[in-house]
Motif scaffolding. Sequence first.
Motif, mmCIF file in Angstrom:
data_model
loop_
_atom_site.group_PDB
_atom_site.id
_atom_site.type_symbol
_atom_site.label_atom_id
_atom_site.label_comp_id
_atom_site.label_asym_id
_atom_site.label_seq_id
_atom_site.Cartn_x
_atom_site.Cartn_y
_atom_site.Cartn_z
ATOM 1 N N ALA A 187 0.948 -1.369 0.143
ATOM 2 C CA ALA A 187 0.133 0.072 0.198
ATOM 3 C C ALA A 187 0.987 1.291 0.092
ATOM 4 O O ALA A 187 0.427 2.313 -0.578
ATOM 5 C CB ALA A 187 -0.938 -0.094 1.185
ATOM 6 N N VAL A 188 1.838 1.314 0.741
ATOM 7 C CA VAL A 188 2.894 2.465 0.867
ATOM 8 C C VAL A 188 3.521 2.654 -0.612
ATOM 9 O O VAL A 188 3.655 3.644 -1.127
ATOM 10 C CB VAL A 188 3.857 2.218 2.037
ATOM 11 C CG1 VAL A 188 5.016 3.389 1.733
ATOM 12 C CG2 VAL A 188 3.122 2.487 3.208
ATOM 13 N N LYS A 189 3.976 1.606 -1.006
ATOM 14 C CA LYS A 189 4.696 1.592 -2.324
ATOM 15 C C LYS A 189 3.606 1.916 -3.397
ATOM 16 O O LYS A 189 4.105 2.876 -4.228
ATOM 17 C CB LYS A 189 5.083 0.197 -2.766
ATOM 18 C CG LYS A 189 5.778 0.097 -4.166
ATOM 19 C CD LYS A 189 5.179 -1.163 -5.053
ATOM 20 C CE LYS A 189 5.716 -1.255 -6.370
ATOM 21 N NZ LYS A 189 5.338 -0.389 -7.044
ATOM 22 N N THR A 190 2.706 1.678 -3.563
ATOM 23 C CA THR A 190 1.551 1.902 -4.426
ATOM 24 C C THR A 190 1.391 3.580 -4.270
ATOM 25 O O THR A 190 1.267 4.229 -5.255
ATOM 26 C CB THR A 190 0.286 1.289 -4.168
ATOM 27 O OG1 THR A 190 0.767 -0.150 -4.522
ATOM 28 C CG2 THR A 190 -0.953 1.654 -5.334
ATOM 29 N N LEU A 191 1.171 3.863 -2.815
ATOM 30 C CA LEU A 191 0.788 5.433 -2.682
ATOM 31 C C LEU A 191 2.063 6.228 -3.054
ATOM 32 O O LEU A 191 1.692 7.277 -3.851
ATOM 33 C CB LEU A 191 0.774 5.499 -1.188
ATOM 34 C CG LEU A 191 0.430 6.955 -0.691
ATOM 35 C CD1 LEU A 191 -0.856 7.750 -1.265
ATOM 36 C CD2 LEU A 191 0.323 7.195 0.776
ATOM 37 N N VAL A 192 3.240 5.780 -2.996
ATOM 38 C CA VAL A 192 4.456 6.690 -3.062
ATOM 39 C C VAL A 192 4.419 6.739 -4.598
ATOM 40 O O VAL A 192 4.943 7.814 -5.238
ATOM 41 C CB VAL A 192 5.582 6.064 -2.694
ATOM 42 C CG1 VAL A 192 6.776 6.585 -3.226
ATOM 43 C CG2 VAL A 192 5.788 6.457 -1.132
ATOM 44 N N ALA A 193 4.297 5.472 -5.303
ATOM 45 C CA ALA A 193 4.650 5.583 -6.726
ATOM 46 C C ALA A 193 3.529 6.523 -7.591
ATOM 47 O O ALA A 193 3.637 7.179 -8.172
ATOM 48 C CB ALA A 193 4.330 4.117 -7.298
ATOM 49 N N GLY A 194 2.164 6.468 -6.932
ATOM 50 C CA GLY A 194 1.276 7.541 -7.465
ATOM 51 C C GLY A 194 1.705 8.981 -6.968
ATOM 52 O O GLY A 194 1.041 9.921 -7.903
ATOM 53 N N LEU A 195 2.495 9.232 -6.207
ATOM 54 C CA LEU A 195 2.619 10.720 -5.716
ATOM 55 C C LEU A 195 3.989 11.102 -6.560
ATOM 56 O O LEU A 195 4.330 12.187 -6.153
ATOM 57 C CB LEU A 195 2.744 10.865 -4.211
ATOM 58 C CG LEU A 195 1.474 10.584 -3.536
ATOM 59 C CD1 LEU A 195 1.619 10.655 -2.033
ATOM 60 C CD2 LEU A 195 0.419 11.514 -3.861
ATOM 61 N N THR A 196 4.768 10.207 -6.909
ATOM 62 C CA THR A 196 6.172 10.430 -7.459
ATOM 63 C C THR A 196 5.976 10.970 -8.820
ATOM 64 O O THR A 196 5.546 10.235 -9.749
ATOM 65 C CB THR A 196 7.141 9.513 -7.294
ATOM 66 O OG1 THR A 196 7.043 8.949 -6.126
ATOM 67 C CG2 THR A 196 8.398 9.683 -7.821
ATOM 68 N N PRO A 197 6.497 12.302 -9.200
ATOM 69 C CA PRO A 197 6.178 12.825 -10.530
ATOM 70 C C PRO A 197 7.536 12.456 -11.205
ATOM 71 O O PRO A 197 8.645 12.227 -10.804
ATOM 72 C CB PRO A 197 6.244 14.495 -10.421
ATOM 73 C CG PRO A 197 6.902 14.731 -9.001
ATOM 74 C CD PRO A 197 6.621 13.271 -8.279
ATOM 75 N N ARG A 198 7.163 12.007 -12.586
ATOM 76 C CA ARG A 198 8.283 11.875 -13.428
ATOM 77 C C ARG A 198 8.173 12.472 -14.827
ATOM 78 O O ARG A 198 7.059 12.628 -15.330
ATOM 79 C CB ARG A 198 8.327 10.145 -13.969
ATOM 80 C CG ARG A 198 8.846 9.191 -12.827
ATOM 81 C CD ARG A 198 8.872 7.887 -13.370
ATOM 82 N NE ARG A 198 7.600 7.619 -13.242
ATOM 83 C CZ ARG A 198 7.236 6.406 -13.285
ATOM 84 N NH1 ARG A 198 7.882 5.516 -14.206
ATOM 85 N NH2 ARG A 198 6.017 6.072 -13.313
ATOM 86 N N PRO A 199 9.254 13.113 -15.180
ATOM 87 C CA PRO A 199 9.056 13.666 -16.493
ATOM 88 C C PRO A 199 8.765 12.754 -17.610
ATOM 89 O O PRO A 199 9.378 11.483 -17.484
ATOM 90 C CB PRO A 199 10.662 14.369 -16.767
ATOM 91 C CG PRO A 199 11.333 14.259 -15.422
ATOM 92 C CD PRO A 199 10.525 13.082 -14.534
ATOM 93 N N GLU A 200 8.165 13.321 -18.466
ATOM 94 C CA GLU A 200 7.578 12.446 -19.783
ATOM 95 C C GLU A 200 8.820 11.935 -20.383
ATOM 96 O O GLU A 200 9.739 12.927 -20.918
ATOM 97 C CB GLU A 200 6.774 13.296 -20.723
ATOM 98 C CG GLU A 200 6.345 12.325 -21.961
ATOM 99 C CD GLU A 200 4.559 12.229 -21.856
ATOM 100 O OE1 GLU A 200 4.244 11.675 -22.597
ATOM 101 O OE2 GLU A 200 4.082 12.617 -20.800
ATOM 102 N N GLY A 201 8.750 10.749 -20.838
ATOM 103 C CA GLY A 201 10.088 9.980 -21.531
ATOM 104 C C GLY A 201 11.168 9.769 -20.970
ATOM 105 O O GLY A 201 12.248 9.507 -21.303
ATOM 106 N N ALA A 202 11.295 10.112 -19.355
ATOM 107 C CA ALA A 202 12.798 10.216 -18.956
ATOM 108 C C ALA A 202 12.735 8.826 -18.138
ATOM 109 O O ALA A 202 11.835 8.091 -17.854
ATOM 110 C CB ALA A 202 12.563 11.005 -17.665
ATOM 111 N N ALA A 203 14.050 8.257 -18.270
ATOM 112 C CA ALA A 203 14.438 6.927 -17.782
ATOM 113 C C ALA A 203 14.173 7.292 -16.111
ATOM 114 O O ALA A 203 14.477 8.336 -15.682
ATOM 115 C CB ALA A 203 15.767 6.637 -17.896
#
Length: 184
Positions: free
Chosen positions: A161-177
């Motif tokens: 649940a924590v992993k899913t929450l953090v993954a949902g809140l972590t912004p990533r630039p489009e196309g960035a590794a």
Amino acid sequence: MSARYLPCFLSRPAIGIAALAVASVLFTVGFACAVPLAAFAAIAALCFGRREALVATGVVWLANQAWGFAFMHYPLDAETFAWGGALGVIAALSCEAAGLAHRRLSGPLGVVAAFLSAFLVYEGALILIDLVVLEGGDDFAPAVATRIFLINACAFGGLLAVKTLVAGLTPRPEGAATLAPRHI
């Protein structure tokens, strides 16, 4: 060699591994010898590539052992050190089993298979060692095994649940590794 190829200590995997180590210490305080190492091994296999997952599992194990010896007064004898070492090896094998299951199966089934694989390898190896050293398997009575399974399942669910929450809140630039944990 360019600076972009140098590893960054504060990369997302390092932060995730550190977070798992802190969580393992909290579990150590609450559960001492029943720390859900199988749950940690499974979540590491889901969050990281193979190498980082094994490192994470090792760091979780090491944090658990360090806290136990430093603050929970684990006995300083050969048997305790042997069991501690065995737990580290078994946790690594559990991580490998979880990773293999997750690579073979996708989606929610892969997540469940990763956890169950890690738990079965972990408990199976502990039972085997217990039987080989002639302790008779009493530590693995159905009530004890059920309690350990529930601790691991709840820990895995909470970590997921924590992993899913953090993954949902972590912004990533489009196309960035990304160095972020893999999505489930």
